[in-house]
Design a protein around this motif. Sequence first.
Motif, PDB file in Angstrom:
ATOM      1  N   TYR A   1      -9.205   5.732  -1.957  1.00  0.00           N
ATOM      2  CA  TYR A   1      -8.956   5.200  -3.382  1.00  0.00           C
ATOM      3  C   TYR A   1      -7.816   5.698  -3.733  1.00  0.00           C
ATOM      4  N   HIS A   2      -6.871   7.253  -4.272  1.00  0.00           N
ATOM      5  CA  HIS A   2      -6.142   7.462  -4.875  1.00  0.00           C
ATOM      6  C   HIS A   2      -5.181   7.403  -4.182  1.00  0.00           C
ATOM      7  N   GLU A   3      -4.815   7.738  -3.024  1.00  0.00           N
ATOM      8  CA  GLU A   3      -3.974   7.755  -1.689  1.00  0.00           C
ATOM      9  C   GLU A   3      -3.852   6.100  -1.882  1.00  0.00           C
ATOM     10  N   LEU A   4      -4.855   5.139  -1.835  1.00  0.00           N
ATOM     11  CA  LEU A   4      -4.517   3.684  -1.211  1.00  0.00           C
ATOM     12  C   LEU A   4      -3.468   3.331  -3.039  1.00  0.00           C
ATOM     13  N   LYS A   5      -3.943   3.735  -3.743  1.00  0.00           N
ATOM     14  CA  LYS A   5      -3.411   2.851  -5.333  1.00  0.00           C
ATOM     15  C   LYS A   5      -1.966   4.206  -5.470  1.00  0.00           C
ATOM     16  N   ARG A   6      -1.957   4.999  -4.884  1.00  0.00           N
ATOM     17  CA  ARG A   6      -0.651   5.634  -4.976  1.00  0.00           C
ATOM     18  C   ARG A   6       0.368   4.803  -4.177  1.00  0.00           C
ATOM     19  N   GLN A   7      -0.487   4.366  -2.925  1.00  0.00           N
ATOM     20  CA  GLN A   7       0.693   3.731  -1.700  1.00  0.00           C
ATOM     21  C   GLN A   7       1.254   2.319  -2.544  1.00  0.00           C
ATOM     22  N   ALA A   8       0.338   2.072  -3.863  1.00  0.00           N
ATOM     23  CA  ALA A   8       0.810   0.567  -4.514  1.00  0.00           C
ATOM     24  C   ALA A   8       1.656   0.869  -5.734  1.00  0.00           C
ATOM     25  N   GLN A   9       1.909   2.115  -6.011  1.00  0.00           N
ATOM     26  CA  GLN A   9       2.641   1.607  -7.810  1.00  0.00           C
ATOM     27  C   GLN A   9       3.724   0.887  -7.320  1.00  0.00           C
ATOM     28  N   SER A  10       4.179   0.646  -6.583  1.00  0.00           N
ATOM     29  CA  SER A  10       5.497  -0.537  -6.782  1.00  0.00           C
ATOM     30  C   SER A  10       5.075  -1.577  -6.732  1.00  0.00           C
ATOM     31  N   GLU A  11       4.187  -2.054  -7.148  1.00  0.00           N
ATOM     32  CA  GLU A  11       3.229  -3.023  -7.253  1.00  0.00           C
ATOM     33  C   GLU A  11       3.432  -3.388  -8.725  1.00  0.00           C
ATOM     34  N   ASP A  12       3.950  -4.628  -9.686  1.00  0.00           N
ATOM     35  CA  ASP A  12       4.098  -4.226 -11.228  1.00  0.00           C
ATOM     36  C   ASP A  12       2.765  -4.420 -11.540  1.00  0.00           C
ATOM     37  N   PHE A  13       1.288  -4.807 -10.900  1.00  0.00           N
ATOM     38  CA  PHE A  13       0.246  -4.743 -11.601  1.00  0.00           C
ATOM     39  C   PHE A  13      -0.131  -3.679 -11.444  1.00  0.00           C
ATOM     40  N   VAL A  14      -0.174  -2.404 -10.690  1.00  0.00           N
ATOM     41  CA  VAL A  14      -0.698  -1.020 -10.627  1.00  0.00           C
ATOM     42  C   VAL A  14       0.080  -1.114 -11.468  1.00  0.00           C
TER      43      VAL A  14
END
Length: 331
Positions: free
Chosen positions: A150-163
């Motif tokens: 989960y943390h890996e996926l969240k890190r990969q999505a860091q460029s998303e505005d909502f994240v």
Amino acid sequence: MTEYDRPYLNFEEQVALMASRGLDCSGCDAAAALSRIGYYRLSAYTYVFREPLALDKQSDTPWQYRSAAFMPGYKLNHALDLYKFDQGLRLLCLEALKTLEVGLRVQVAYVLGKRDRFGHSNREALDPDACAKPARDRDGDMFDYWLRRYHELKRQAQSEDFVRHYTLKYNDKLPVWVAVEVMDFGAITRLFSLLNRNDQNTIARQWGVKDGRTLHTWLLVLGNLRNICAHHSRLWNKHLTYDAGRINPNIVESDLAHVTSELNSKKVYLPLALIAYLVVRIDPTSNWPRALRTKVKQKFPDVPGVSAASDMDFPEGWENEALWNYQPARG
């Protein structure tokens, strides 16, 4: 172990090689087809046209059942027709699996979020036995493995505005209804496997299945199917990795009753039936079952010795089953 010594062949030489082995390559621009698809990829569709090996040869090389020579009457066009059909079938499956993936995100967030806004990262909100199972070939247990993923996926999505918004404003904690949006099909299926039985059953019942563990098995099968489709692999006569097993008629509704008999659960028909069953319960306006029926019934190519029944395990009279004749609700 034999050293690989096959020479490099240009596209015209590849055509000549197939023709020398007995495949009729006339009637199409064979070299152009190979330049577009690739010899090795297309060989997955010509393989069934090759002469079976004698039984004694099969026992010597158990991973190979056919010789290099093609049986009489087969054409490269037959393989191209199968390839085109298979490509369309994969795209059709991806359309429905997108609905399934999004629907699963919604249900997991809705059901787990009611228990705990951060339940996806809180062991106490999940099933203790499922979380405590050893993670094979990995450190820790299944909850530890899930949390790393989960943390890996969240890190990969860091460029998303909502994240970024939740990261900066709420101390990097995403509530589950936001967190599911960074999860792929495999991750949301993994999280489903860690839910407690009541939560699994609540979601499963929304989709016409009375047992959450059965739904999890189906999700593993459909995740395998999704990976095949997403990576543009052959699907049409695939022998799938995951086995859905026999369908218990007591836990599903009547439109899936015809697949509770003996079917090859690793052939394509059963997972297609599961998709058709689930997709209309997630989206009652979906016309997917009828689109699949049309695709297979009207567009399966006319190739000697090949059929939806023999290669995909479609049962006799399948097109008359209620499952494939669903009338979409008006949107």
